[in-house]
Write an enzyme that holds these catalytic residues in place. Sequence first.
Site, short mmCIF file in Angstrom:
data_model
loop_
_atom_site.label_atom_id
_atom_site.label_comp_id
_atom_site.label_asym_id
_atom_site.label_seq_id
_atom_site.Cartn_x
_atom_site.Cartn_y
_atom_site.Cartn_z
N GLN A 1 14.86 -16.62 26.51
CA GLN A 1 14.32 -15.93 27.68
C GLN A 1 14.92 -14.53 27.71
O GLN A 1 16.14 -14.37 27.67
CB GLN A 1 14.68 -16.68 28.95
CG GLN A 1 14.04 -16.07 30.18
CD GLN A 1 14.30 -16.86 31.45
OE1 GLN A 1 15.46 -17.11 31.80
NE2 GLN A 1 13.25 -17.26 32.14
N TYR B 1 13.44 -10.81 39.68
CA TYR B 1 14.19 -10.05 38.71
C TYR B 1 13.45 -8.71 38.54
O TYR B 1 12.44 -8.48 39.18
CB TYR B 1 14.29 -10.82 37.38
CG TYR B 1 15.36 -11.91 37.37
CD1 TYR B 1 15.65 -12.64 38.51
CD2 TYR B 1 16.07 -12.19 36.22
CE1 TYR B 1 16.62 -13.63 38.49
CE2 TYR B 1 17.04 -13.17 36.19
CZ TYR B 1 17.32 -13.89 37.34
OH TYR B 1 18.28 -14.86 37.31
N ALA C 1 13.08 -28.63 33.91
CA ALA C 1 14.46 -28.16 34.00
C ALA C 1 15.39 -29.27 34.50
O ALA C 1 16.10 -29.91 33.72
CB ALA C 1 14.54 -26.93 34.88
N ARG C 2 15.37 -29.52 35.83
CA ARG C 2 16.39 -30.39 36.41
C ARG C 2 16.40 -31.80 35.85
O ARG C 2 17.47 -32.38 35.60
CB ARG C 2 16.23 -30.44 37.94
CG ARG C 2 16.65 -29.15 38.60
CD ARG C 2 16.16 -29.08 40.03
NE ARG C 2 14.71 -28.99 40.07
CZ ARG C 2 14.00 -28.94 41.18
NH1 ARG C 2 14.60 -29.01 42.35
NH2 ARG C 2 12.69 -28.84 41.14
C1 LIG Z 1 20.78 -24.84 37.21
C2 LIG Z 1 19.50 -24.07 37.04
C3 LIG Z 1 19.53 -22.83 36.41
C4 LIG Z 1 18.34 -22.12 36.24
N1 LIG Z 1 18.35 -20.93 35.54
C5 LIG Z 1 17.18 -20.29 35.28
C6 LIG Z 1 17.16 -19.13 34.46
O1 LIG Z 1 18.16 -18.69 33.90
N2 LIG Z 1 15.96 -18.52 34.28
C7 LIG Z 1 14.81 -18.99 34.85
O2 LIG Z 1 13.75 -18.40 34.68
N3 LIG Z 1 14.82 -20.10 35.61
C8 LIG Z 1 15.95 -20.76 35.82
N4 LIG Z 1 15.94 -21.92 36.54
C9 LIG Z 1 14.65 -22.44 37.05
C10 LIG Z 1 14.04 -23.48 36.13
O3 LIG Z 1 13.72 -22.93 34.86
C11 LIG Z 1 12.76 -24.07 36.74
O4 LIG Z 1 11.86 -22.99 36.94
C12 LIG Z 1 12.99 -24.80 38.05
O5 LIG Z 1 14.17 -25.56 38.03
C13 LIG Z 1 11.82 -25.72 38.38
O6 LIG Z 1 11.64 -26.68 37.37
P1 LIG Z 1 12.10 -28.23 37.57
O7 LIG Z 1 11.39 -28.75 38.78
O8 LIG Z 1 11.68 -28.92 36.32
O9 LIG Z 1 13.58 -28.23 37.77
C14 LIG Z 1 17.11 -22.65 36.73
C15 LIG Z 1 17.10 -23.90 37.34
C16 LIG Z 1 18.29 -24.61 37.52
C17 LIG Z 1 18.23 -25.96 38.17
#
Ligand SMILES: Cc1cc2nc3c(=O)[nH]c(=O)nc-3n(C[C@H](O)[C@H](O)[C@H](O)COP(=O)(O)O)c2cc1C
Length: 415
Positions: free
Chosen positions: A108, A178, A353-354
């Site tokens: 990214q 951002y 992600a999570r």
């Molecule tokens: C601990 C954590 C760190 C994250 N860091 C980033 C990041 O660096 N860049 C980004 O675009 N999204 C980041 N996200 C967002 C995730 O990529 C994702 O968009 C969001 O968690 C929703 O997806 P999920 O429902 O599968 O968790 C982060 C999410 C979490 C939980």
Amino acid sequence: MTQTPPPGAGVPDVLAPARLGPVTLRNRIIKSATYEGLSRRSLVTDELIGFHVRHAAGGVGMTTVAYCAVAPEGRTERKQILWTPEALPGLRKLTEAVHAEGAAVCAQIGHAGPVADPRSNRLPALAPSRRFHLATASVTRAATRADLERIVRAHGEAAVMAAEAGFDAVEIHLGHNYLASSFLSPKVNRRRDSYGGSLENRARLSREIARAVRDAVGDRIAITAKLNMDDGVPGGLQIDEAIRLARWLEQDGSLDALELTAGSSLFNPMYLFKGEAPLKEFAAAMPQPIRLGMRMFGGLLLRSYPYRDAYLLEDARRVRAAVKMPLILLGGITNKQVMDQAMREGFEFVAMARALLREPDLINRIKADASTESLCIHCNKCMAAIYGGTHCVFTGPLGVRAAGEVPGPSKPPGP
Ligand SMILES: Cc1cc2nc3c(=O)[nH]c(=O)nc-3n(C[C@H](O)[C@H](O)[C@H](O)COP(=O)(O)O)c2cc1C
């Protein structure tokens, strides 16, 4: 006589290989960026490699190295990976280790703009306009035209380095307020030049960045962008404008896919995630004086939203109807049923992600048993761990389930 197609005919199998631009992924599941907090002095560490190897070994088609900054002032914090020649050997080691597990790897790339921590970077944060922001407790500097030219160029240079380091893809950060996303926001962008005002002007930076990346790497690697559909804040970017922008990005031909996101790290971070706001944990993890501000005003910034599976689907469907380019559905994808729904609704990929922080091997478990449910409870406490090594608070840094832990109960169905 024509035969009736079997149910599901023409709908891709989320677990089968698929092309993303010039790259073939072993399946349609992408580990989305979760800032790892595991780099040191802006360089790769063995812990960061281990993090991505665990996700690759766990079965995803592609893992994403979170947020690697294109400029020193564009880091959210000082230790974050920066695209410099010194970073290349470590990045190369990382991509080789991920490839050895059969997964592809994406970097990214972006500029944090007003979300950057100026105290940690020891540089003022850049934004479209000068303004105080509660989230960083600081005043941003308005980016000059020279800054913007430098930053656009730096995205292209970062993509070239990513290709040299062996990455299969780059994901340009156009979300979460951002830098590029803050230009899109009428709330944050008060400029009077050709980068402010109309949507055409506010979108200029995003489109220039995408073009610079494509011009720099051509079809050597896949190029995606993570685009906000809705900032989740009054006066911010909303779905109708996001759809117009998605159409322009499609016409520009600079991208191989769009990952659809929402929310603002400046004004409404929980809009990205839904679920509980981890106020106490977040305040404790913050450096001073942000910790104090968080304790006093955190409730204004971190609001809770009800969680449901595929919580971004409604807006994403509208983008789906407006463009033909490949789309990546994100937000509350946790099980095979929701993945299949995404495929039926015409999305080419899903990103997670999570649920993968909770269980890095979730995809292998789903491959073995399609009824597998994620153990993630969307407590969002992983968010507060990002400063010292991102992990699920239940699973721990090595992503290991507790002995005897079994899949949890089903969650309410998504939209
Ligand atoms: C601990 C954590 C760190 C994250 N860091 C980033 C990041 O660096 N860049 C980004 O675009 N999204 C980041 N996200 C967002 C995730 O990529 C994702 O968009 C969001 O968690 C929703 O997806 P999920 O429902 O599968 O968790 C982060 C999410 C979490 C939980």
